[in-house]
Design a protein around this motif. Structure first.
Motif, short mmCIF file in Angstrom:
data_model
loop_
_atom_site.label_atom_id
_atom_site.label_comp_id
_atom_site.label_asym_id
_atom_site.label_seq_id
_atom_site.Cartn_x
_atom_site.Cartn_y
_atom_site.Cartn_z
N UNK A 45 0.84 -1.20 0.00
CA UNK A 45 0.00 0.00 0.00
C UNK A 45 0.88 1.25 0.00
N UNK A 46 1.93 1.23 0.80
CA UNK A 46 2.81 2.39 0.91
C UNK A 46 3.72 2.54 -0.30
N UNK A 47 4.25 1.42 -0.81
CA UNK A 47 5.34 1.47 -1.80
C UNK A 47 4.90 1.42 -3.25
N UNK A 48 3.74 0.84 -3.55
CA UNK A 48 3.45 0.55 -4.95
C UNK A 48 3.25 1.82 -5.78
N UNK A 49 2.81 2.90 -5.16
CA UNK A 49 2.67 4.16 -5.89
C UNK A 49 4.02 4.61 -6.44
N UNK A 50 5.03 4.65 -5.58
CA UNK A 50 6.35 5.07 -6.02
C UNK A 50 6.97 4.11 -7.01
N UNK A 51 6.75 2.79 -6.83
CA UNK A 51 7.31 1.81 -7.76
C UNK A 51 6.80 2.04 -9.18
N UNK A 52 5.48 2.05 -9.33
CA UNK A 52 4.91 2.16 -10.67
C UNK A 52 5.11 3.55 -11.25
N UNK A 53 5.18 4.55 -10.40
CA UNK A 53 5.51 5.90 -10.86
C UNK A 53 6.88 5.91 -11.52
N UNK A 54 7.88 5.38 -10.82
CA UNK A 54 9.24 5.36 -11.36
C UNK A 54 9.35 4.51 -12.61
N UNK A 55 8.66 3.37 -12.61
CA UNK A 55 8.77 2.46 -13.74
C UNK A 55 8.08 2.95 -15.00
#
Length: 504
Positions: A45-55
């Motif tokens: 929940x915390x991390x997936x926003x930043x992961x897919x944003x960067x990718x």
């Protein structure tokens, strides 16, 4: 005047883009109570926003060059607003994870689209530098006010309300964007290469995922395998670009010395900044004992430094050569890191008013004097690219920033954990139960909780030893950032020493 009003409009989603990276943290306790996520689900929940944003940044930047930057921005705004509503009214952890994933993909349209639009809206180099300064300010403010605004909202509303902040802003963008923002696309662009997009996303996601694992759990086989797999896929992506008539990224950009140097400076400065700031919230709350709100207020000077420094950069750039402005700024910014090391060396004794004032001065100094670098390097990156490739260049710039931030968190996090565990392991009070010792050695937060459950002197001794061990890591990491910033200052001087002052 129309361009400046348009800039104000696109600055708002930029603010939300970075705010969504931080606004959720204070809502975690209520969110956990409402949705009962598992520990793994909470991390996603915390991390997936930043992961897919960067990718997705490189892909979205290149897509904007092909279908139109304004069109992509408006499409992204619509999806961002819809995903925000979905997140706000999520009824399960899985639903919230999916919503955050959609937010990340939609958010990836914002940074490259807005920066490349600035490239086309402001053809005058002096005006473009000012516009990029305002663009930088929007991102800085978003990251700074996210926790504070989230805390204020949670005083009166449920956890889902933190996601609804973006909805009226995105509605405003959709309403006025078609009238205030120009459209631009590469008239000769071919169809997007799906395989290249998949390779670029996979490479960035695997590298950042591996670095995230290192930051959380230390070096492991799975973490190293993720980073190496990402690098291998990245090499395959580069090879594919050399054989395509219309590549996703024009590799000729990297043959421009100032373009390459700007990426190194931009990514390196973010690596040092993110790594150094990794410890500061814990220092304020767990070492000095401040509440989350008070701790957040004491971090505001760094945002103020970014704002003032970015506002002054355009005027200074018309009088001072880039090499001097960047290298001198970085050298002075290094002084801020050294001041933070001095504050940290005070340990728990730095909790008095004087210690906090010095803390505020240090964070202001390092961001105020470091801010010209962020504006000028982005100006060079965008200005170096031909207009039809500005979106791809923007995507590269922001991906470099995301990778720098992830690498900084992983590198500094590993150093901090190693020093903390080594120093505390040698100073643990005798006779601690094994489970208490394990919790204390895991994190400073675990040590604080464990100390509260122990009788008087034993708990006090454990808490003092844990804080001292944490501060040792903090001081070393601030020194590393200070020295690294001085090295960047030398590199900036060597690279840009022949660049002239911006034309009046």
């Amino acid at each position: 005047m129309r361009e400046w009003i348009g800039l104000a409009v696109i600055a708002l989603p930029c603010l939300l883009y970075s705010m969504d990276l931080t606004v959720l943290h204070l809502a975690v306790p209520r969110l956990t109570e409402a949705l009962a996520p598992s520990s793994v689900q909470l991390l996603w929940i915390i991390d997936i926003y930043g992961f897919l944003l960067a990718g997705s940044l490189i892909t979205m930047g290149s897509l904007g060059d092909r279908i139109g930057r304004r069109r992509l921005l408006l499409i992204g705004a619509a999806f961002f607003g819809a995903a925000s509503i979905l997140a706000a009214f999520s009824r399960s952890a899985t639903m919230l994870i999916v919503s955050r994933a959609l937010l990340g993909i939609a958010g990836a349209t914002i940074a490259p689209s807005t920066l490349s639009l600035i490239r086309n809206m402001f053809l005058d180099a002096r005006e473009r530098t000012t516009a990029i300064s305002i663009w930088i300010i929007a991102f800085s403010l978003g990251g700074a006010i996210g926790p504070l605004l989230g805390g204020a909202i949670l005083e009166y509303f449920s956890w889902g309300a933190v996601f609804l902040l973006s909805v009226p802003v995105m509605i405003l963008l959709l309403a006025v964007g078609p009238f205030l923002l120009p459209e631009y696309r590469d008239p000769n662009a071919g169809k997007p290469d799906v395989a290249s997009a998949a390779l670029a996303s996979a490479a960035v996601l695997l590298v950042i995922y591996g670095l995230k694992l290192i930051a959380q759990d230390g070096v492991s086989i799975s973490a190293v395998a993720g980073v190496l797999a990402g690098i291998a896929i990245g090499r395959g992506f580069v090879r594919r670009q050399t054989h395509l008539a219309d590549p996703l990224i024009d590799l000729r950009l990297f043959s421009i010395p100032t373009f390459r140097a700007s990426l190194v400076l931009y990514g390196g400065a973010i690596l040092l900044l993110f790594g150094a700031f990794l410890f500061l919230p814990q220092y304020l709350q767990l070492v000095l004992g401040l509440s989350p709100l008070r701790g957040g207020l004491w971090t505001l000077p760094w945002a103020l430094g970014f704002v003032l420094g970015s506002l002054l950069t355009p005027a200074l750039a018309r009088r001072i050569r880039p090499a001097i402005l960047m290298s001198a700024g970085l050298a002075l910014s290094a002084g801020g890191y050294f001041l933070l090391a001095a504050v940290g060396a005070l340990g728990g004794g730095g909790g008095g008013g004087g210690g906090l004032v010095l803390f505020a001065v240090a964070t202001f100094v390092l961001t105020f004097f470091g801010s010209p670098l962020f504006t000028l390097t982005n100006d060079v990156i965008i200005g170096s690219a031909p207009p039809e490739r500005a979106g791809a260049a923007s995507g590269i710039s922001e991906t470099c920033a995301e990778l720098g931030g992830a690498l900084g968190i992983a590198f500094y996090g590993s150093i901090g954990v190693a020093i903390y565990r080594g120093a505390l392991g040698a100073a643990l009070p005798a006779g601690l139960p094994a489970d208490v010792a394990h919790a204390a050695l895991a994190t400073l937060g675990g040590a604080v909780v464990a100390a509260q459950q122990l009788p008087g002197e034993t708990g006090t001794a454990l808490l003092g030893a844990a804080r001292e061990a944490f501060v040792r890591g903090l001081v070393l990491c601030q020194m590393i950032s200070g020295i690294g910033t001085l090295l960047l200052a030398i590199f900036a001087w060597a690279t840009f020493r022949r660049a002239p002052v911006a034309k009046p």
